[in-house]
Design a protein around this motif. Structure first.
Motif, mmCIF file in Angstrom:
data_model
loop_
_atom_site.group_PDB
_atom_site.id
_atom_site.type_symbol
_atom_site.label_atom_id
_atom_site.label_comp_id
_atom_site.label_asym_id
_atom_site.label_seq_id
_atom_site.Cartn_x
_atom_site.Cartn_y
_atom_site.Cartn_z
ATOM 1 N N ASN A 78 13.634 8.153 15.581
ATOM 2 C CA ASN A 78 12.225 8.066 15.160
ATOM 3 C C ASN A 78 12.117 7.804 13.663
ATOM 4 O OD1 ASN A 78 10.751 9.023 17.770
ATOM 5 N ND2 ASN A 78 12.369 10.542 17.448
ATOM 6 N N LEU A 79 12.798 6.780 13.197
ATOM 7 C CA LEU A 79 12.786 6.454 11.774
ATOM 8 C C LEU A 79 11.373 6.114 11.320
ATOM 9 C CD1 LEU A 79 16.016 4.259 11.658
ATOM 10 C CD2 LEU A 79 15.738 6.551 10.693
ATOM 11 N N PRO A 80 11.049 6.370 10.070
ATOM 12 C CA PRO A 80 9.680 6.116 9.596
ATOM 13 C C PRO A 80 9.369 4.625 9.586
ATOM 14 C CG PRO A 80 11.123 6.607 7.750
ATOM 15 C CD PRO A 80 11.914 6.891 8.998
ATOM 16 N N TYR A 81 8.128 4.299 9.886
ATOM 17 C CA TYR A 81 7.690 2.899 9.839
ATOM 18 C C TYR A 81 7.494 2.502 8.382
ATOM 19 C CZ TYR A 81 4.815 -1.267 10.366
ATOM 20 O OH TYR A 81 4.329 -2.543 10.271
ATOM 21 N N ILE A 82 8.241 1.491 7.948
ATOM 22 C CA ILE A 82 8.158 0.999 6.573
ATOM 23 C C ILE A 82 7.827 -0.483 6.632
ATOM 24 C CG2 ILE A 82 9.405 0.691 4.392
ATOM 25 C CD1 ILE A 82 11.182 3.047 5.183
ATOM 26 N N ARG A 83 6.626 -0.835 6.218
ATOM 27 C CA ARG A 83 6.161 -2.223 6.309
ATOM 28 C C ARG A 83 6.919 -3.140 5.374
ATOM 29 N NH1 ARG A 83 0.184 -2.958 5.095
ATOM 30 N NH2 ARG A 83 0.755 -5.106 5.572
ATOM 31 N N LYS A 110 -5.624 9.377 -0.536
ATOM 32 C CA LYS A 110 -4.981 10.014 0.620
ATOM 33 C C LYS A 110 -3.545 10.430 0.322
ATOM 34 C CE LYS A 110 -3.846 5.594 2.914
ATOM 35 N NZ LYS A 110 -4.030 4.820 4.170
ATOM 36 N N PHE A 111 -2.988 9.918 -0.772
ATOM 37 C CA PHE A 111 -1.630 10.295 -1.172
ATOM 38 C C PHE A 111 -1.639 11.494 -2.112
ATOM 39 C CE2 PHE A 111 2.180 9.694 -3.915
ATOM 40 C CZ PHE A 111 3.158 9.749 -2.935
ATOM 41 N N LYS A 112 -2.813 11.882 -2.608
ATOM 42 C CA LYS A 112 -2.882 12.915 -3.646
ATOM 43 C C LYS A 112 -2.275 14.255 -3.218
ATOM 44 C CE LYS A 112 -5.833 14.660 -7.320
ATOM 45 N NZ LYS A 112 -5.138 15.949 -7.367
ATOM 46 N N PRO A 113 -2.484 14.743 -1.982
ATOM 47 C CA PRO A 113 -1.831 16.009 -1.611
ATOM 48 C C PRO A 113 -0.309 15.940 -1.719
ATOM 49 C CG PRO A 113 -3.574 15.467 -0.057
ATOM 50 C CD PRO A 113 -3.400 14.262 -0.923
ATOM 51 N N ILE A 114 0.253 14.799 -1.330
ATOM 52 C CA ILE A 114 1.704 14.625 -1.442
ATOM 53 C C ILE A 114 2.096 14.552 -2.909
ATOM 54 C CG2 ILE A 114 3.636 13.076 -0.925
ATOM 55 C CD1 ILE A 114 2.162 12.250 1.617
ATOM 56 N N ALA A 115 1.313 13.827 -3.700
ATOM 57 C CA ALA A 115 1.594 13.715 -5.132
ATOM 58 C C ALA A 115 1.565 15.089 -5.799
ATOM 59 C CB ALA A 115 0.588 12.774 -5.790
ATOM 60 N N ASP A 116 0.572 15.914 -5.453
ATOM 61 C CA ASP A 116 0.451 17.242 -6.064
ATOM 62 C C ASP A 116 1.649 18.126 -5.703
ATOM 63 O OD1 ASP A 116 -1.924 16.496 -7.200
ATOM 64 O OD2 ASP A 116 -3.188 17.472 -5.690
ATOM 65 N N GLY A 145 0.801 -1.208 0.000
ATOM 66 C CA GLY A 145 0.000 0.000 0.000
ATOM 67 C C GLY A 145 0.839 1.265 0.000
ATOM 68 N N ILE A 146 0.170 2.384 0.212
ATOM 69 C CA ILE A 146 0.791 3.707 0.086
ATOM 70 C C ILE A 146 1.255 4.281 1.422
ATOM 71 C CG2 ILE A 146 -1.260 5.175 0.420
ATOM 72 C CD1 ILE A 146 1.396 5.460 -2.413
ATOM 73 N N ASP A 147 0.890 3.633 2.539
ATOM 74 C CA ASP A 147 1.185 4.212 3.857
ATOM 75 C C ASP A 147 2.672 4.391 4.099
ATOM 76 O OD1 ASP A 147 -1.463 4.444 4.407
ATOM 77 O OD2 ASP A 147 -1.594 2.694 5.707
ATOM 78 N N ASP A 148 3.499 3.472 3.585
ATOM 79 C CA ASP A 148 4.946 3.602 3.782
ATOM 80 C C ASP A 148 5.458 4.916 3.202
ATOM 81 O OD1 ASP A 148 5.023 1.189 5.033
ATOM 82 O OD2 ASP A 148 5.955 0.085 3.393
ATOM 83 N N LEU A 149 5.016 5.261 2.005
ATOM 84 C CA LEU A 149 5.474 6.501 1.380
ATOM 85 C C LEU A 149 4.965 7.718 2.142
ATOM 86 C CD1 LEU A 149 5.206 5.761 -2.456
ATOM 87 C CD2 LEU A 149 7.139 5.460 -0.903
ATOM 88 N N ILE A 150 3.752 7.635 2.659
ATOM 89 C CA ILE A 150 3.227 8.743 3.471
ATOM 90 C C ILE A 150 4.049 8.896 4.742
ATOM 91 C CG2 ILE A 150 1.230 9.539 4.799
ATOM 92 C CD1 ILE A 150 -0.561 8.173 2.707
ATOM 93 N N ASN A 151 4.386 7.779 5.382
ATOM 94 C CA ASN A 151 5.206 7.825 6.598
ATOM 95 C C ASN A 151 6.577 8.439 6.318
ATOM 96 O OD1 ASN A 151 3.139 6.548 7.972
ATOM 97 N ND2 ASN A 151 4.040 4.512 7.805
ATOM 98 N N ILE A 152 7.161 8.067 5.198
ATOM 99 C CA ILE A 152 8.480 8.607 4.828
ATOM 100 C C ILE A 152 8.391 10.103 4.576
ATOM 101 C CG2 ILE A 152 10.281 8.556 3.056
ATOM 102 C CD1 ILE A 152 9.546 5.533 2.707
#
Length: 692
Positions: free
Chosen positions: A461-466, A509-515, A263-270
């Motif tokens: 506090n490294l990002p959580y990456i599944r 939910k990733f669209k703001p980051i993508a934009d 999924g996309i959560d890893d990229l959001i966390n990063i």
């Protein structure tokens, strides 16, 4: 486990088990299990000691808790594992389990994926018998190749006077493989786990390397028979080089990469972690993450489009900004090489020679991140230059004797570099040796990191990456529309933008980051276009945008850069403002007015703009910058002195904007710098004219 079929610990339990098996349709002869019995996903099976060795060679530990009458192992094995491991059942009588235990055999997802790609129906050798010596009465000696369960291997035997001698033991999975990406034929051997043991274009070298690669388990003792042995190998087409394939699959010879879509959560966390800790460098840190992901796709695009520009990302900083942390803690995790890196994705240390880099770019199709590179980069210029466009031969290792045995190297991998060398210095040193300036400029994108230390809290506090990012990309590539758009891109920036659009569309939910990312990518594309038009060649000497970004944010432009330098530059020890000993103040004023007249295509002057005596409307940044210039002039200050070793001038060039470095003094303190008259600086900044 199969319900109701537990290992018996008593004679009565054994009889009950045999009766139950018979009732359920198992092939039982008296107390002998003649064939594997399967229900659902599990099977009851008997394997001999040689099959146990096969399992151990696949990395599966077998204790043989339950043994048959003739001391074979009775096991429960997942149906999929039985099919992929391709084990042979050994008919034997069932007995009591002394401990009530039984071995359970299943495969992890990665192991199943590897074995599925190299089933014995697909790879392997074909049994043969060939006469190698003839006499008057017929064949005097045979060479025989066949599978042997005792060895769990393909055995090569040669006929002697008193029988046959084994001269070769080859793995069950062996083939002559054509790699469509490498465009080469290779002899390849896989171990029982489906991982590549060794491969080579040359059969003799391949068989000799096989012995060492397998720890002596396989090999051929008499290489004079290789001409017959090589003919037995099946011929197949499959990618050997690790990387994403056009059909959305992933080649992974070592079986360490994860194809699950996390999924996309890893990229959001990063992204959130970078925004929290990277400060002024957050933009460049995140773009590096995007480029790492995009460079998984670029080898496919490069194969299709020989003019595709896979820009080399030139990360330049003085150290401690967090570049290495980003590559090691984020890049390696996304690419699946954090624990072990057999694909040499991240090289932390100097790559000194062109042959080293030539080997690295040809090794596979995963991104290549070269960290901690400094002066050695100029020695690698020709290979870096050749590696950035299309997919071509970038090197040849000549044959030792005559023609026809050369070894070629292709530029498969997208490159990211981390260095303390300004690109301008690299450009100056290699210009003229590897092509014209546009040919060089179009291949590189420099990201000049601000001199800001990554805080210690970032490490805690490294990002959580599944998981890894491959599954995410594989799902995108299976969408024909998305795949078509990605493969139609012309360079890394276009591909990265299309990738962000696809992810933003698929994951709202990733669209703001993508934009936001797309906006940054377009800024880079605009800067690159200006460079190629010649507008940024001189401006490369001053990193005004990098300095101004901390004050201007996303609105970096000429006016805001000028305002930042005038308002904060002296306090930040980036510049000094001085009186020009031989400068004519009125001449400087007239020079500034001439720039403003050209800039706004009007008769506006500095005084009229500052005092509001004109209908001309300018931005707040422009108005404040011109007001600050007027204040400097009223104090008699006509020159701006740029100091070396700063964010604006990271290095110490002998000349800057046509001015030689000099020694100056202010308040009794001497300093080095490059003194430029303010009106000439404005002419350079806004009109693109080099100061005379």
């Amino acid at each position: 486990m199969i319900e109701g079929l537990n290992p018996p610990t008593t004679e009565d339990a054994l009889k009950g088990l045999i009766n139950t098996l018979r009732e359920r349709g198992a092939k039982i002869k008296e107390d002998m299990l003649a064939e594997p019995y399967c229900e659902g996903d599990w099977c009851l099976m008997i394997i001999n000691k040689h099959q146990v060795e096969v399992l151990k060679n696949a990395g599966i530990d077998i204790k043989c808790h339950w043994r048959s009458l003739h001391n074979h192992c009775i096991v429960y094995i997942a149906r999929k594992a039985m099919e992929l491991l391709e084990l042979n059942h050994t008919p034997d009588s069932l007995t009591i389990s002394a401990t009530g235990g039984v071995d359970r055999i299943s495969l992890l997802g990665s192991l199943a994926k590897l074995l599925d790609a190299v089933r014995l129906s697909h790879v392997g050798a074909v049994g043969f018998s060939v006469c190698i010596r003839k006499g008057e009465e017929g064949c005097l000696r045979h060479l025989v190749g066949e599978y042997d369960d005792e060895y769990g291997a393909f055995i090569i035997e040669v006929e002697r006077k008193d029988g046959y001698d084994v001269i070769g033991v080859l793995p069950r999975r062996i083939a002559r493989v054509y790699d469509p990406y490498l465009s080469e034929m290779y002899y390849v051997a896989w171990d029982e786990s489906g991982r590549i043991l060794t491969y080579s274009k040359n059969l003799d070298s391949f068989l000799m390397a096989l012995k060492d690669a397998s720890g002596g388990l396989y090999g051929v003792s008499e290489l004079k028979y290789t001409i017959f042995i090589g003919r037995a190998f099946k011929r197949i087409t499959m990618p050997l080089s690790a990387g994403l394939n056009e059909d959305g699959t992933l080649s992974d010879p070592y079986g360490i990469l994860d194809t699950a879509n996390h999924g996309i959560d890893d990229l959001i966390n990063i992204y959130n972690w970078i925004n929290k800790y990277y400060g002024l460098n957050a933009r460049y840190a995140w773009l590096n993450v995007v480029f790492i992901i995009a460079k998984i796709i670029t080898p496919i695009v490069r194969k299709r489009n020989q003019e595709f520009i896979d820009h080399i990302i030139w990360n330049r900083g003085s150290g401690s900004e967090g570049k290495t942390t980003l590559f090691n803690e984020v890049g390696k995790r996304l690419l699946g090489v954090y624990e072990v890196d057999p694909y040499l994705v991240v090289i932390s240390g100097s790559v000194n020679t062109q042959p080293q880099l030539r080997e690295l770019v040809n090794l596979n199709r995963l991104p290549l991140i070269i960290d901690e590179q400094h002066l050695s980069l100029t020695r690698l210029a020709e290979m870096l230059h050749a590696s950035a466009v299309g997919q071509n031969w970038v090197g040849i290792h000549a044959s030792r004797y005559g023609s026809g045995s050369w070894v070629g190297f292709r530029n498969f991998r997208g490159i990211i570099v981390s260095t303390n060398m300004p690109f301008k210095r690299y450009f100056d040193e290699v210009y003229g040796t590897i092509g014209g300036w546009k040919a060089i400029i179009r291949r590189f994108i420099e990201l000049a990191w601000a001199n800001e230390t990554l805080p210690e809290e970032a490490f805690d506090n490294l990002p959580y990456i599944r998981g890894q990012v491959y599954g995410l990309l594989m799902d995108l590539m299976r969408d024909e529309n998305v795949r078509s758009q990605l493969l139609s891109s012309g360079n890394l920036l276009e591909l990265s933008e299309l990738l962000m659009e696809a992810l933003g569309s698929k994951y709202p939910k990733f669209k703001p980051i993508a934009d936001q990312t797309i906006a940054w990518l377009r800024e880079l594309a605009s800067e690159k276009a200006s460079e190629l038009k010649g507008e940024g060649v001189i401006r490369e000497e001053l990193r005004l945008a990098d300095y101004a970004r901390q004050y201007c944010g996303s609105r970096v432009n000429g006016y805001c850069m000028l305002r930042a330098v005038l308002e904060h530059g002296e306090r930040d020890n980036e510049v000094a403002f001085t009186e020009g000993r031989d400068d004519n103040l009125e001449e400087v004023r007239l020079g500034i007015d001439a720039v403003l007249s050209k800039l706004f295509n009007s008769n506006a002057s500095l005084q009229s703009i500052v005092e509001g005596d004109t209908t001309l409307k300018v931005s707040e940044d422009a108005l404040e910058a011109f007001r600050l210039i007027a204040m400097r002039l009223s104090s008699g200050q006509t020159r701006i002195v740029f100091k070396p070793g700063t964010m604006i001038v990271p290095g110490r060039p002998s000349r800057l904007l046509g001015v030689e470095i000099g020694t100056y003094s202010k308040g009794g303190e001497k300093y080095k710098g490059y003194s430029i008259r303010i009106d000439k600086f404005l002419r350079w900044l806004f009109l693109g004219e080099e100061p005379q």
